[in-house]
Motif scaffolding. Structure first.
Motif, PDB file in Angstrom:
ATOM      1  N   THR A 179      24.626  50.119  27.962  1.00 55.10           N
ATOM      2  CA  THR A 179      23.214  50.467  28.056  1.00 55.10           C
ATOM      3  C   THR A 179      22.866  50.797  29.497  1.00 55.10           C
ATOM      4  O   THR A 179      23.491  50.301  30.441  1.00 55.10           O
ATOM      5  CB  THR A 179      22.334  49.314  27.563  1.00 55.10           C
ATOM      6  N   ASN A 215      16.323  53.067  27.161  1.00 53.67           N
ATOM      7  CA  ASN A 215      17.070  52.961  25.908  1.00 53.67           C
ATOM      8  C   ASN A 215      18.324  53.818  25.913  1.00 53.67           C
ATOM      9  O   ASN A 215      19.054  53.856  24.912  1.00 53.67           O
ATOM     10  CB  ASN A 215      16.190  53.384  24.726  1.00 53.67           C
ATOM     11  N   ARG A 247      19.824  45.327  20.583  1.00 51.56           N
ATOM     12  CA  ARG A 247      19.456  46.598  19.959  1.00 51.56           C
ATOM     13  C   ARG A 247      20.681  47.323  19.422  1.00 51.56           C
ATOM     14  O   ARG A 247      21.813  47.057  19.841  1.00 51.56           O
ATOM     15  CB  ARG A 247      18.718  47.477  20.960  1.00 51.56           C
ATOM     16  N   TYR A 259      18.201  51.124  20.105  1.00 50.50           N
ATOM     17  CA  TYR A 259      16.853  51.013  19.540  1.00 50.50           C
ATOM     18  C   TYR A 259      16.823  49.768  18.659  1.00 50.50           C
ATOM     19  O   TYR A 259      17.868  49.254  18.244  1.00 50.50           O
ATOM     20  CB  TYR A 259      16.520  52.259  18.712  1.00 50.50           C
TER      21      TYR A 259
END
Length: 419
Positions: free
Chosen positions: A172, A177, A213, A231
């Motif tokens: 990440t 995001n 996520r 997400y």
């Protein structure tokens, strides 16, 4: 959800014009030719219609040792265990997989309709791939449908996903995001777990162990070149992936939504047309975080009356509550390229959000999955007493706490101390 059209009749003229039936289309499963048969054991052949290759669903299920049944009363094909599914009687054919309704689509996301011929249900090979979590290819030169098993992975372990032949892993990107491919140094943000999708054997959600996520094809796109992001975990096919292992042990990772594999595109993770390229080959290596990132600095936003901005771990609710020092009162103030700030929860990386994109004074503020939109961007206006008013870029109204603890945006916002 769109329902599948039941084909009642096909005129002979239409069949001659657009359809090629016959035994000249064959099927291979894991390199072995299989004979496709109907429920009575009679051989049934795949066929080509409108440039799409259609394959008998029952024959593939039987070859894979998967239960399949036909309920004539509701015109329903059941693949796998029925569970408690109860399809309604209607003019359309239902397809249920492991108790869940299956709605096959083409590459553009449009509903694909089965063809019923002589009591046998046929679907295009793309829908077969979606239904059975198999890698399905079409060899046009030899008129062969090539079906191969997808890989299984131990879901009790955590992994790094490394581009084959390199030291670079998917991780990440701080403060957003986005995903990026960088040299792996043991960072927790580069560690992932594969969670099996309930009722869809062979598909996985790929979840980051730091943020919680899931990998997600941005916007549910089916187009080559679409970015992968992280997400909040949902139920969309753009968060479901299947693994195909090659002879050298590396994997290609395909989105169920697009049936495209993802690749390293100059450090950015994107989906693309399948091709022979090291950029699409990944090593999935058991790993745990060893080099932790520096501990983030979190802020508490405190009102003059001693209440602090507080979020709920289980909902989008945002309130003003007595100062406690607990994690639900800790926030990360993340600058963005526009010079504004996202105000993000310590757990879950949700951002303070103007609910429903409102611009009306007195409407509520919530926390929501981070999107980067204007309704999650904030300006910190320093006051003479050293505190800050926090202004929405979207509505140009300020964060305000009401006496009952509700948080709204208003023209006469409150002043917050940042500690």
């Amino acid at each position: 959800m769109k329902r599948l059209l039941f084909v009642l009749t096909l005129s002979l003229a239409l069949l001659v014009a657009v359809t090629s039936f016959g035994a000249d289309v064959s099927v291979m499963l894991n390199g072995e030719v299989i004979i496709t048969r109907d429920a009575n054991g009679v051989e049934v052949a795949p066929f080509i219609q409108d440039a799409a290759t259609y394959v008998p669903v029952r024959a593939i299920a039987n070859a894979l040792n998967i239960l399949i049944d036909w309920d004539n009363d509701t015109r329903t094909v059941f693949i796998g265990e029925r569970g408690e599914s109860a399809p309604e009687l209607g003019e359309n054919v239902n397809i249920y997989i492991s108790g869940a309704k299956f709605n096959p689509t083409d590459a553009q996301g449009k509903a694909v309709y089965p063809i019923i011929k002589d009591g046998t249900t046929y679907l295009p090979i793309r829908a077969i791939a979606q239904a059975f979590a198999k890698k399905v290819d079409w060899d046009g030169e030899s008129s062969v449908v090539l079906i191969s098993d997808t890989a299984r992975i131990d879901t009790t372990k955590t992994y790094k996903i490394v581009q084959s032949g390199t030291d670079s892993a998917i991780m990440t990107k701080d403060g957003s995001n986005d995903l990026e491919v960088r040299v792996f140094g043991g960072e927790v943000k580069a560690i992932w777990r594969f969670a099996p999708v309930e009722g869809e054997d062979g598909f996985y959600n790929i979840i980051n162990t730091e943020s919680g996520r899931a990998m997600d094809v941005n916007g549910g796109s089916r187009n080559p070149g679409a970015k992968l992001i992280q997400y909040g975990l949902g139920t969309g096919d753009n968060q479901k992936f299947m693994l195909v292992q090659s002879g050298d042990g590396s994997y290609k990772i395909f989105s169920k939504n697009s049936l495209l594999p993802f690749e390293n595109s100059a450090g950015v993770v994107k989906q693309n047309i399948e091709r022979e390229s090291p950029a699409q080959n990944w090593e999935i290596i058991e790993a745990e975080a060893t080099a932790q990132a520096e501990e983030a600095v979190y802020s508490t936003l405190v009102l003059e009356d001693g209440r602090a901005l507080t979020y709920s771990a289980d909902s989008t609710k945002l309130t003003a509550a007595p100062l406690s020092g607990e994690d639900d009162q800790k926030w990360s103030l993340v600058p963005n390229a526009g010079g504004f700030y996202y105000v993000q929860t310590k757990e879950g990386m949700r951002s303070i959000d103007v609910a429903n994109n409102s611009k009306t004074d007195g409407d509520p503020l919530i926390t929501y999955d981070h999107s980067g939109d204007d309704n999650q961007c904030w300006i910190f206006e320093k006051q003479e007493d050293g505190g800050y008013k926090i202004k929405s870029v979207h509505s140009e109204l300020y964060i305000k706490a009401l006496p009952d603890g509700s948080i709204v945006h208003s023209a006469d916002g409150d002043v917050f101390g940042i500690y």
